[in-house]
Each structure stands twice: as structure tokens, then as C-alpha cells.
Design an enzyme around this catalytic site. Structure first.
Site, PDB file in Angstrom:
ATOM      1  N   HIS A 130      25.646  19.036  84.592  1.00 10.94           N
ATOM      2  CA  HIS A 130      26.547  19.963  83.916  1.00 10.94           C
ATOM      3  C   HIS A 130      26.087  21.407  84.115  1.00 10.94           C
ATOM      4  O   HIS A 130      24.895  21.700  84.118  1.00 10.94           O
ATOM      5  CB  HIS A 130      26.614  19.654  82.418  1.00 10.94           C
ATOM      6  N   SER A 147      20.552  52.083  65.660  1.00 11.89           N
ATOM      7  CA  SER A 147      19.584  51.230  66.378  1.00 11.89           C
ATOM      8  C   SER A 147      19.664  49.786  65.891  1.00 11.89           C
ATOM      9  O   SER A 147      18.743  49.293  65.247  1.00 11.89           O
ATOM     10  CB  SER A 147      18.166  51.786  66.256  1.00 11.89           C
ATOM     11  N   ASN A 167      27.298   9.848  98.111  1.00  9.32           N
ATOM     12  CA  ASN A 167      27.257   8.642  97.281  1.00  9.32           C
ATOM     13  C   ASN A 167      28.663   8.070  97.062  1.00  9.32           C
ATOM     14  O   ASN A 167      29.664   8.722  97.341  1.00  9.32           O
ATOM     15  CB  ASN A 167      26.601   8.987  95.939  1.00  9.32           C
ATOM     16  N   GLY A 226      27.262  54.725  57.909  1.00  6.16           N
ATOM     17  CA  GLY A 226      27.664  54.949  56.529  1.00  6.16           C
ATOM     18  C   GLY A 226      26.608  54.589  55.513  1.00  6.16           C
ATOM     19  O   GLY A 226      26.845  54.707  54.303  1.00  6.16           O
ATOM     20  N   ALA A 227      25.434  54.167  55.970  1.00  5.80           N
ATOM     21  CA  ALA A 227      24.370  53.811  55.025  1.00  5.80           C
ATOM     22  C   ALA A 227      23.762  55.050  54.379  1.00  5.80           C
ATOM     23  O   ALA A 227      23.178  54.965  53.294  1.00  5.80           O
ATOM     24  CB  ALA A 227      23.287  53.005  55.738  1.00  5.80           C
ATOM     25  N   GLY A 228      23.854  56.189  55.057  1.00  9.05           N
ATOM     26  CA  GLY A 228      23.278  57.415  54.518  1.00  9.05           C
ATOM     27  C   GLY A 228      22.038  57.878  55.247  1.00  9.05           C
ATOM     28  O   GLY A 228      21.289  58.721  54.734  1.00  9.05           O
TER      29      GLY A 228
END
Length: 623
Positions: free
Chosen positions: A106, A533, A157, A462-464
Site C-alpha cells: 500500500h 509564532s 506473478n 488578539g491575546a494582547g
């Protein structure tokens, strides 16, 4: 007892051949090996009994023996009738010993196939006579060529299902020989067979009188693997420094090339120290000569600092040493390979930090065409340039499989994520040197009267982060500190204006900023870096650019719902509407720091309060 000893001695002198079977799904690889094991009478009575029972329970051949069950050992394999993991089996005949690796067909298990091929002398590529060459046949053949397997058997085969038709066989053989020539595989033996019925497997079949070649087993018994090149320059990768007492210091490993004798002049790499071989041991026995493939211990005439991973080599023809190399990389992980992301590179016993600095092209393994690529996905092969943190000694893979192959390891999970074959060193790497400067970072910090460091603010949009960093910067400036802010938005107006927000460009974005921050710390500044980051690997890359006490990771933590509710710039709304792609927290992940130096809960305080926490951490009294 004497007969047993005689048998063991006979086994010792029999030559060993390692080979793999590969090909597409349901081409009959496991059946072929299982039938070989059965014919070679290497199965114990209890194994035969279990095979009979399993054939009735799991088998696909009705009342007949299902030879594939000898190889498909995992429950999932038996239930699905496929091979997932590489299955290794040992058998022998009167003429030879064999270790065979049954590799999965596979596409998602191509990495497993590459593992099996890495030590093989020969490859048996199976093709279903009804289907001809398939995509996975081409993929496996490419990897066989890439890994330098020189002897290939095309086993066509299931000839019983096409009435043992000669024209069918010859058409498939012609197609494969054309593919092999394109891949640079020069030694191909084409054999028509039926793994289930045993035709041309262990002995010639009367059902195909038109075929005049050997059976598969006859060919494998007569095959001569590539001889060890004893004329090559001696190379010993050091695996262990053997120091049983203060009087003896030896360097142990398996000779990768050439031969070694007492008195030989050698060089130790990458240090370049020169010495001479005094004694050579094979096991506990001192010998006058050792050759490639033997495990040896060498003692040298000089006291030289040699460690595990170094290479002792012939002075007159040493391996190349470089910290930038080009290589073919087979990617083996679900998470894509990205330029700039850091991995461990293991070459022999040597381990160094490394990153792919450039994917020059991806190889379409079905057509062998070169395609532009910015990343490598699972099972893809790319021609890459790698940058190493320290120089390594190597020989191109085409000349030496031991000193020319490596693996890439994830630095967090320690999982093997890639395998590579070295092509060459990048010559400019050995021509670039550090220019010594009289005024260093210590002198610059002293004149400013401060301890330089980087405060790396990370968190969702937007975390500050920027607001907190700006307040910290103002307060430090008011106290007389020399500071500078590197803000994610501001930097993208200049230095990083050419970068987008794809995963690849985010990695490069952080790499550039980390290098700039390092220069500023060397200048004696306190640097505040405010970037989302989002990836743990890139933040670790940034951390490694600094001394242990110079890097402070500040995680500005806020629930996504809170950050999205703030949405001062309207970016979350645009991302939800599909107007912005690759937006962190929406359709691109954020990987929280597991152990930040400072963890700020931005939903539990004002920016001023959080800035005070940063200053308190730094031991600074704010105005």
C-alpha cells in the site's frame, strides 16, 4: 552432538543474501515468500500445524494452504489480507542462507518498504500478470534505485491466471526493462511464475516450456552481491570509546570501507587531527589486518580527543567534511517536512541538529519528473539542501551506503520522520568562517550597564502581546534600559514583506526574526519580540540561537473565544468568512508552549497588570 556441530559450522560458511520483495497491493509478495519457506522445509511441525489452522480461519485459498499467512503476522494484516509492517524471515538451502523482507504494497506504507530496502542486496519486484506495471510498482522501483540495490528480479506473478501466456509475460518484461533503464537499474532478471502454484519458484515449471531462464530460487542461490570494495580508502565510524582501564584506549566500530593495518596513517574527522594506527583488534584478538564489514577496535599512537560519532579515516583519501549537504530525502511522517524546521540528523553514530534550508525539487516517483515543492508530504521524495549545526564526515551514498545514509528524527517525539541518501557537500560551507572581532557582546552589554536578553511574547492574535510588550518597553526605557521591539506586523512591512502566511513562510518568518533578535542581543539590547509564532519547533529554533539565560519565553495565554471576541483588527471575522486563509486558531494550529518561563493569563488581568508581572519576573522596579 557432532552432527549438530557440523551443521552449525556448515551454516557459518554458507554465504548470506539479503533481499526484499516489493510491488503493488495483492501482487502476491507474502504468498511468494511463504511458499519459498514451505518448499525449503524450514518450518517446524507446530508451524505447519498452525498454518493449516490459520488457512481455514483467515485463508483466501479455500481448502488449500494460504502461504501468505506465514508472513502476515499482525492481526490487522490477517483480517484485511494485506501486509502493513515489514516482515523479516530467515531460510536456507544447501547452497545459501537468506534473510528476506516482505515489504507492504500500500502507498501509505512506502516508508516501511524503504526500511526493508536499506540493507538489501537484491530486490524481487512482483507484478500481477493481469495488471502489468502499476503506480506502486514504479514507486518501489524508484526507491530500489535510490537506495542503490543493484540486483533486481522482475517476478511476473499469477501466470496461472493468464494461462501461462508468453506474450503477456514478454510485454510486461519489456515495459519494466524500459523503466529500469530510465532508473539506472542495469541488472534485471525477468522470471514468469506463480507463487500460489509454485511454478518457477523453487524449480523450473513444465507449464512454461517457452521460458529458458532459472527459477527464482535458482537465481537467488547463484546471485553474487556487490563485493565489499577493499580498495576503497579506510573509514571507521567510531561507535564506542573502549577504555577498560587507564592503560588502554581503543576506538571501536565496524569498518565501513577499505582495510586497516598497524602503521597506517589516519586522520580523525571532523577535527582533522592526524595520527597512526598502533594495534588492530577483531573482538579480543589482535590481528595484522581488518577489512570492511568487520567489527574492530583500533589504538592510535597519539592521545587525541575522539568521541562516538567521529570518523577515523585513511589520511591520503579521507571522506568529505561539511556542514551543508545535498541529499535525497524520503519523508516518512504524517506531518510535512518544512524548510527551516529543526530535526536531529543521525549519520552512523553521529547526531547533529539540522534543518532543510531548501527543497530544490520533489521527485514524482511515478514519472521521475522534477516538480517544484515547498514541503514534502508523507512518502514523498525530495532533493534537498540541509544545514547542520556541526560538520559531519560523509561519503556520497553512491560510493558508500554506510557513510552516505542518514535518518531525520523529530526533536520532540524522537520518532524517525525521514531517511536520506547524501549526494554532495555544499562547497561554500567550508569557505565561510567567523571573522574575529575585538569588541564582543560582553563589552557592549557592560557599557550599557545591563544584561541583554530577548523576551519572546507568543500567543494567539488578539491575546494582547503587542500591548503588553509596548508597556514593558516604555517602563524599561523610563528606567534607562536600552531596548527594542520586534513586532510581527511591523516586521512584515520591511524585512519579511515577501512572506505570506502559509506554514512554510511562517517558519521562515520566525527564523529571520530570531536571527535579527540574536544580533540585537549581541549588541547588548533587551529585545522584545511580539509574534504569534504558532509552532513549537520554530520557537525552539529561536531559543537555540541564544545562551540559556538570554531567552525568556512569555506565553500570553487567552481562550480562542476571548481573542475572537476582541478582534480589534477584524481578522477573525475575515477568517471565519473565508477571506483569510491559514489564520492561526481558525484553519491553522497554535501549539502552546509546554514550559514557558512566564505564563500570562491575558483574560485575567489588564495589559498594565500583565506588564508588571513581566517586570517582576525580570527583577525590575517599575516607576
Amino acid at each position: 552432538m557432532q552432527s549438530v556441530i557440523a551443521d552449525l559450522k556448515q551454516q557459518e560458511i554458507k554465504p548470506l543474501l539479503r533481499f526484499i520483495t516489493c510491488g503493488s497491493v495483492d501482487d502476491g509478495k507474502s504468498t511468494l515468500i511463504g511458499h519459498l519457506l514451505y518448499d525449503s522445509q524450514c518450518l517446524a511441525e507446530d508451524q505447519l500445524a498452525d498454518l493449516m489452522v490459520d488457512s481455514q480461519r483467515y485463508g483466501t485459498q479455500g481448502e488449500h494452504i494460504d502461504y501468505a499467512l506465514l508472513l502476515d503476522g499482525l492481526a490487522a494484516e490477517r483480517e484485511q489480507g494485506i501486509t502493513i509492517d515489514v516482515a523479516y524471515r530467515y531460510f536456507d538451502t544447501e547452497k545459501r542462507k537468506f534473510i528476506v523482507a516482505d515489504c507492504p504494497g500500500h502507498a501509505q506504507y512506502t516508508r516501511n518498504m524503504a526500511t526493508g530496502a536499506s540493507t538489501a542486496d537484491a530486490a524481487v519486484v512482483l507484478v500481477d500478470a493481469r495488471k502489468g506495471l502499476l503506480t506502486q510498482t514504479r514507486r518501489h522501483s524508484y526507491i530500489v534505485a535510490l537506495l542503490g540495490i543493484r540486483h533486481v528480479v522482475l517476478a511476473v506473478n499469477k501466470m496461472d491466471l493468464v494461462g501461462y501466456d508468453q506474450e503477456t509475460f514478454e510485454a510486461i518484461a519489456s515495459d519494466y526493462l524500459a523503466l529500469a533503464a530510465k532508473l539506472g537499474i542495469n541488472q534485471v532478471q525477468c522470471i514468469p511464475l506463480s507463487a500460489l502454484e509454485g511454478d518457477n519458484l523453487s524449480k523450473r515449471s513444465a507449464r512454461m516450456p517457452w521460458y529458458v531462464g532459472p527459477s527464482l530460487l535458482e537465481y537467488l542461490e547463484a546471485l553474487e552481491p556487490a563485493d565489499v570494495d577493499l580498495a576503497a580508502a579506510m573509514c571507521l565510524p567510531v561507535q564506542w570509546v573502549n577504555r577498560p582501564d587507564s592503560q588502554f584506549r581503543g576506538f571501536t566500530g565496524t569498518l565501513a570501507a577499505g582495510r586497516v593495518r598497524p602503521g597506517d596513517a589516519v586522520v580523525v574527522l571532523p577535527s582533522g587531527c592526524v595520527s597512526r594506527v598502533v594495534r588492530v583488534f577483531n573482538g579480543d584478538t589482535e590481528v595484522h589486518e581488518a577489512v570492511a564489514g568487520q567489527a574492530v577496535t583500533l589504538t592510535l599512537a597519539d592521545e587525541i580527543d575522539i568521541s562516538r560519532g567521529d570518523v577515523i579515516a585513511a589520511l591520503d583519501d579521507p571522506p568529505e567534511v561539511a556542514d551543508q549537504v545535498t541529499a535525497y530525502v524520503l519523508w516518512m511522517d504524517d506531518t510535512a517536512l518544512l524548510p527551516g524546521r529543526r530535526y536531529w540528523l543521525k549519520l552512523g553514530a553521529r547526531m547533529v541538529a539540522a534543518s532543510v534550508s531548501d527543497i530544490k525539487h520533489r521527485v514524482d516517483v511515478n514519472t521521475q519528473e522534477q516538480r517544484v515543492a515547498q514541503r514534502l508530504q508523507l512518502n514523498e521524495v525530495g532533493y534537498c539542501q540541509l544545514s547542520l549545526d556541526a560538520p559531519v564526515a560523509f561519503v556520497p551514498y553512491a560510493r558508500n551506503r554506510v557513510l552516505g545514509s542518514f535518518i531525520l528524527i523529530d526533536r520532540h517525539s524522537n520518532a524517525t520522520v525521514g531517511a536520506g541518501t547524501l549526494d554532495s557537500g555544499v562547497h561554500r560551507a567550508s569557505n565561510v568562517h567567523w571573522q574575529p572581532l575585538d569588541i564582543d557582546h560582553v563589552a557592549r552589554a557592560r557599557i550599557k550597564g545591563q544584561t541583554p536578553k530577548v523576551l519572546w511574547f507568543t500567543g494567539l492574535s488578539g491575546a494582547g502581546k503587542s500591548a503588553i510588550a509596548n508597556i514593558v518597553d516604555k517602563r524599561l526605557h523610563a528606567l534607562g534600559y536600552h531596548t527594542f521591539i520586534l513586532d510581527g506586523d511591523n516586521v512584515r512591512h520591511g524585512l519579511n514583506r515577501d512572506l505570506s502566511f502559509t506554514v512554510e513562510d511562517r517558519v521562515e518568518n520566525i527564523r529571520r526574526v530570531a536571527e535579527v533578535a540574536r544580533l540585537m542581543v549581541d549588541a547588548g539590547l533587551v529585545v522584545l519580540v511580539s509574534f504569534i509564532s504558532p509552532f513549537r519547533d520554530e520557537r525552539q529554533l529561536a531559543r537555540e540561537r541564544f545562551a540559556a539565560n538570554e531567552f525568556v519565553e512569555v506565553f500570553v495565554d487567552v481562550p480562542l473565544a476571548v481573542a475572537e471576541a476582541r478582534d480589534v483588527k477584524g481578522l477573525y471575522a475575515k477568517a471565519r468568512a473565508g477571506l483569510i486563509t491559514d489564520f492561526t486558531g481558525i484553519d491553522s494550529p497554535y501549539e502552546p508552549p509546554p514550559h514557558p518561563e512566564l505564563h500570562l493569563r491575558a483574560d485575567q488581568g489588564t495589559p498594565e497588570q500583565l506588564a508588571s508581572q513581566v517586570l517582576s519576573f525580570l527583577g525590575v522596579e517599575a516607576n
